[in-house]
Design a protein around this motif. Structure first.
Motif, PDB file in Angstrom:
ATOM      1  N   ALA A  77       0.840  -1.193   0.000  1.00  0.00           N
ATOM      2  CA  ALA A  77       0.000   0.000   0.000  1.00  0.00           C
ATOM      3  C   ALA A  77       0.874   1.242   0.000  1.00  0.00           C
ATOM      4  O   ALA A  77       1.842   1.344   0.751  1.00  0.00           O
ATOM      5  N   GLY A  78       0.584   2.179  -0.889  1.00  0.00           N
ATOM      6  CA  GLY A  78       1.316   3.429  -0.949  1.00  0.00           C
ATOM      7  C   GLY A  78       2.605   3.376  -1.756  1.00  0.00           C
ATOM      8  O   GLY A  78       3.368   4.348  -1.760  1.00  0.00           O
ATOM      9  N   ALA A  79       2.883   2.269  -2.448  1.00  0.00           N
ATOM     10  CA  ALA A  79       4.090   2.183  -3.271  1.00  0.00           C
ATOM     11  C   ALA A  79       4.030   3.240  -4.365  1.00  0.00           C
ATOM     12  O   ALA A  79       2.979   3.471  -4.963  1.00  0.00           O
ATOM     13  N   ARG A  80       5.158   3.894  -4.594  1.00  0.00           N
ATOM     14  CA  ARG A  80       5.205   4.972  -5.584  1.00  0.00           C
ATOM     15  C   ARG A  80       6.039   4.567  -6.790  1.00  0.00           C
ATOM     16  O   ARG A  80       7.153   4.069  -6.642  1.00  0.00           O
ATOM     17  N   LEU A  81       5.493   4.810  -7.964  1.00  0.00           N
ATOM     18  CA  LEU A  81       6.208   4.614  -9.219  1.00  0.00           C
ATOM     19  C   LEU A  81       6.803   5.959  -9.586  1.00  0.00           C
ATOM     20  O   LEU A  81       6.082   6.956  -9.699  1.00  0.00           O
ATOM     21  N   VAL A  82       8.131   6.002  -9.737  1.00  0.00           N
ATOM     22  CA  VAL A  82       8.821   7.271  -9.997  1.00  0.00           C
ATOM     23  C   VAL A  82       9.603   7.197 -11.306  1.00  0.00           C
ATOM     24  O   VAL A  82       9.934   6.119 -11.795  1.00  0.00           O
ATOM     25  N   SER A  83       9.917   8.353 -11.861  1.00  0.00           N
ATOM     26  CA  SER A  83      10.591   8.435 -13.157  1.00  0.00           C
ATOM     27  C   SER A  83      12.070   8.086 -13.098  1.00  0.00           C
ATOM     28  O   SER A  83      12.654   7.699 -14.110  1.00  0.00           O
ATOM     29  N   ALA A  84      12.696   8.240 -11.946  1.00  0.00           N
ATOM     30  CA  ALA A  84      14.119   7.948 -11.776  1.00  0.00           C
ATOM     31  C   ALA A  84      14.338   7.423 -10.364  1.00  0.00           C
ATOM     32  O   ALA A  84      13.619   7.814  -9.441  1.00  0.00           O
ATOM     33  N   PRO A  85      15.326   6.544 -10.176  1.00  0.00           N
ATOM     34  CA  PRO A  85      15.570   6.039  -8.829  1.00  0.00           C
ATOM     35  C   PRO A  85      16.088   7.140  -7.914  1.00  0.00           C
ATOM     36  O   PRO A  85      16.802   8.037  -8.348  1.00  0.00           O
ATOM     37  N   GLY A  86      15.685   7.089  -6.674  1.00  0.00           N
ATOM     38  CA  GLY A  86      16.146   8.077  -5.700  1.00  0.00           C
ATOM     39  C   GLY A  86      15.075   9.095  -5.374  1.00  0.00           C
ATOM     40  O   GLY A  86      13.963   9.064  -5.887  1.00  0.00           O
ATOM     41  N   VAL A  87      15.434  10.054  -4.539  1.00  0.00           N
ATOM     42  CA  VAL A  87      14.485  11.056  -4.060  1.00  0.00           C
ATOM     43  C   VAL A  87      14.170  12.112  -5.110  1.00  0.00           C
ATOM     44  O   VAL A  87      13.203  12.854  -4.973  1.00  0.00           O
ATOM     45  N   ASP A  88      14.977  12.207  -6.166  1.00  0.00           N
ATOM     46  CA  ASP A  88      14.766  13.230  -7.190  1.00  0.00           C
ATOM     47  C   ASP A  88      13.758  12.825  -8.258  1.00  0.00           C
ATOM     48  O   ASP A  88      13.369  13.653  -9.080  1.00  0.00           O
ATOM     49  N   GLY A  89      13.348  11.568  -8.272  1.00  0.00           N
ATOM     50  CA  GLY A  89      12.429  11.101  -9.305  1.00  0.00           C
ATOM     51  C   GLY A  89      11.035  11.680  -9.157  1.00  0.00           C
ATOM     52  O   GLY A  89      10.501  11.791  -8.045  1.00  0.00           O
ATOM     53  N   GLU A  90      10.434  12.054 -10.283  1.00  0.00           N
ATOM     54  CA  GLU A  90       9.058  12.558 -10.293  1.00  0.00           C
ATOM     55  C   GLU A  90       8.103  11.400 -10.038  1.00  0.00           C
ATOM     56  O   GLU A  90       8.233  10.322 -10.623  1.00  0.00           O
ATOM     57  N   VAL A  91       7.125  11.600  -9.159  1.00  0.00           N
ATOM     58  CA  VAL A  91       6.140  10.561  -8.873  1.00  0.00           C
ATOM     59  C   VAL A  91       5.183  10.471 -10.054  1.00  0.00           C
ATOM     60  O   VAL A  91       4.508  11.437 -10.409  1.00  0.00           O
ATOM     61  N   GLY A 122       8.629   2.736 -14.940  1.00  0.00           N
ATOM     62  CA  GLY A 122       9.412   3.554 -14.035  1.00  0.00           C
ATOM     63  C   GLY A 122      10.082   2.715 -12.965  1.00  0.00           C
ATOM     64  O   GLY A 122      10.273   1.507 -13.134  1.00  0.00           O
ATOM     65  N   TYR A 123      10.417   3.372 -11.868  1.00  0.00           N
ATOM     66  CA  TYR A 123      11.145   2.747 -10.768  1.00  0.00           C
ATOM     67  C   TYR A 123      10.277   2.702  -9.513  1.00  0.00           C
ATOM     68  O   TYR A 123       9.511   3.628  -9.249  1.00  0.00           O
ATOM     69  N   VAL A 124      10.450   1.617  -8.753  1.00  0.00           N
ATOM     70  CA  VAL A 124       9.787   1.465  -7.462  1.00  0.00           C
ATOM     71  C   VAL A 124      10.852   1.001  -6.472  1.00  0.00           C
ATOM     72  O   VAL A 124      11.685   0.148  -6.801  1.00  0.00           O
ATOM     73  N   ALA A 125      10.830   1.573  -5.276  1.00  0.00           N
ATOM     74  CA  ALA A 125      11.773   1.144  -4.224  1.00  0.00           C
ATOM     75  C   ALA A 125      11.488  -0.312  -3.874  1.00  0.00           C
ATOM     76  O   ALA A 125      10.331  -0.718  -3.758  1.00  0.00           O
ATOM     77  N   LEU A 126      12.541  -1.112  -3.721  1.00  0.00           N
ATOM     78  CA  LEU A 126      12.355  -2.524  -3.386  1.00  0.00           C
ATOM     79  C   LEU A 126      11.602  -2.718  -2.077  1.00  0.00           C
ATOM     80  O   LEU A 126      10.885  -3.709  -1.907  1.00  0.00           O
ATOM     81  N   ALA A 127      11.742  -1.777  -1.162  1.00  0.00           N
ATOM     82  CA  ALA A 127      11.039  -1.879   0.121  1.00  0.00           C
ATOM     83  C   ALA A 127       9.535  -1.740  -0.047  1.00  0.00           C
ATOM     84  O   ALA A 127       8.771  -2.101   0.851  1.00  0.00           O
ATOM     85  N   GLU A 128       9.078  -1.238  -1.208  1.00  0.00           N
ATOM     86  CA  GLU A 128       7.650  -0.985  -1.440  1.00  0.00           C
ATOM     87  C   GLU A 128       6.975  -2.068  -2.269  1.00  0.00           C
ATOM     88  O   GLU A 128       5.793  -1.956  -2.607  1.00  0.00           O
ATOM     89  N   ILE A 129       7.713  -3.139  -2.610  1.00  0.00           N
ATOM     90  CA  ILE A 129       7.126  -4.245  -3.375  1.00  0.00           C
ATOM     91  C   ILE A 129       7.555  -5.572  -2.749  1.00  0.00           C
ATOM     92  O   ILE A 129       8.572  -5.645  -2.063  1.00  0.00           O
ATOM     93  N   ALA A 130       6.766  -6.604  -2.992  1.00  0.00           N
ATOM     94  CA  ALA A 130       7.064  -7.934  -2.448  1.00  0.00           C
ATOM     95  C   ALA A 130       7.379  -8.883  -3.591  1.00  0.00           C
ATOM     96  O   ALA A 130       6.682  -8.906  -4.613  1.00  0.00           O
ATOM     97  N   ALA A 131       8.432  -9.668  -3.395  1.00  0.00           N
ATOM     98  CA  ALA A 131       8.846 -10.656  -4.391  1.00  0.00           C
ATOM     99  C   ALA A 131       7.773 -11.738  -4.508  1.00  0.00           C
ATOM    100  O   ALA A 131       7.033 -12.003  -3.574  1.00  0.00           O
ATOM    101  N   PRO A 132       7.697 -12.376  -5.681  1.00  0.00           N
ATOM    102  CA  PRO A 132       6.716 -13.452  -5.844  1.00  0.00           C
ATOM    103  C   PRO A 132       7.039 -14.630  -4.924  1.00  0.00           C
ATOM    104  O   PRO A 132       8.200 -14.896  -4.619  1.00  0.00           O
TER     105      PRO A 132
END
Length: 136
Positions: A77-91, A122-132
């Protein structure tokens, strides 16, 4: 030595090689790989393609060094898809809990891939997704 590839450098005027070389150069290329017209422009936000990697479904349509088969991860819940990895990526979007994010590459703490089968790329932080889950 006729019938082999033409030399890159011509050292003498006496040697003449054929322009046709069936061993290394096809006479013509037919079919889906022939360049027969203008390229189809796709919206890059929905095209899982980078300079070094592309989704396997683009093989034969886009030329890159590597193709990847997507691995479906589940979004928290709340996972963000961003344009670039890191804090500078546009949501680009917020993923719903359990939504599929197809991972094509993992580097550091970030996964690059596509939302579902035809969604935004785009990019998603690994902490925000679960592996299969693997079967036992």
């Amino acid at each position: 030595m006729t019938g082999i590839s033409a030399p890159i450098f011509r050292f003498t005027d006496g040697l003449h090689l054929t322009n046709h070389d069936s061993y290394t150069r096809p006479v013509s290329i037919d079919g889906m790989l022939a360049m027969t017209g203008p390229s189809v422009k796709a919206d890059p936000r929905y095209l899982p393609l980078r300079g070094d990697l592309a989704h396997i479904k683009l093989a034969g349509r886009c030329f890159v060094p590597h193709y990847a088969v997507p691995v479906p991860y589940s979004a928290h819940a709340g996972a963000r898809l961003v344009s670039a990895p890191g804090v500078d990526g546009e949501v680009l979007a917020e993923l719903a809990a359990g939504e599929v994010f197809n991972v094509l590459d993992i580097a550091g703490a970030w996964a690059w891939g596509q939302r579902g089968e035809e969604g935004l790329v785009g990019y998603v932080a690994l902490a925000e997704i679960a592996a299969p889950q693997t079967g036992a």
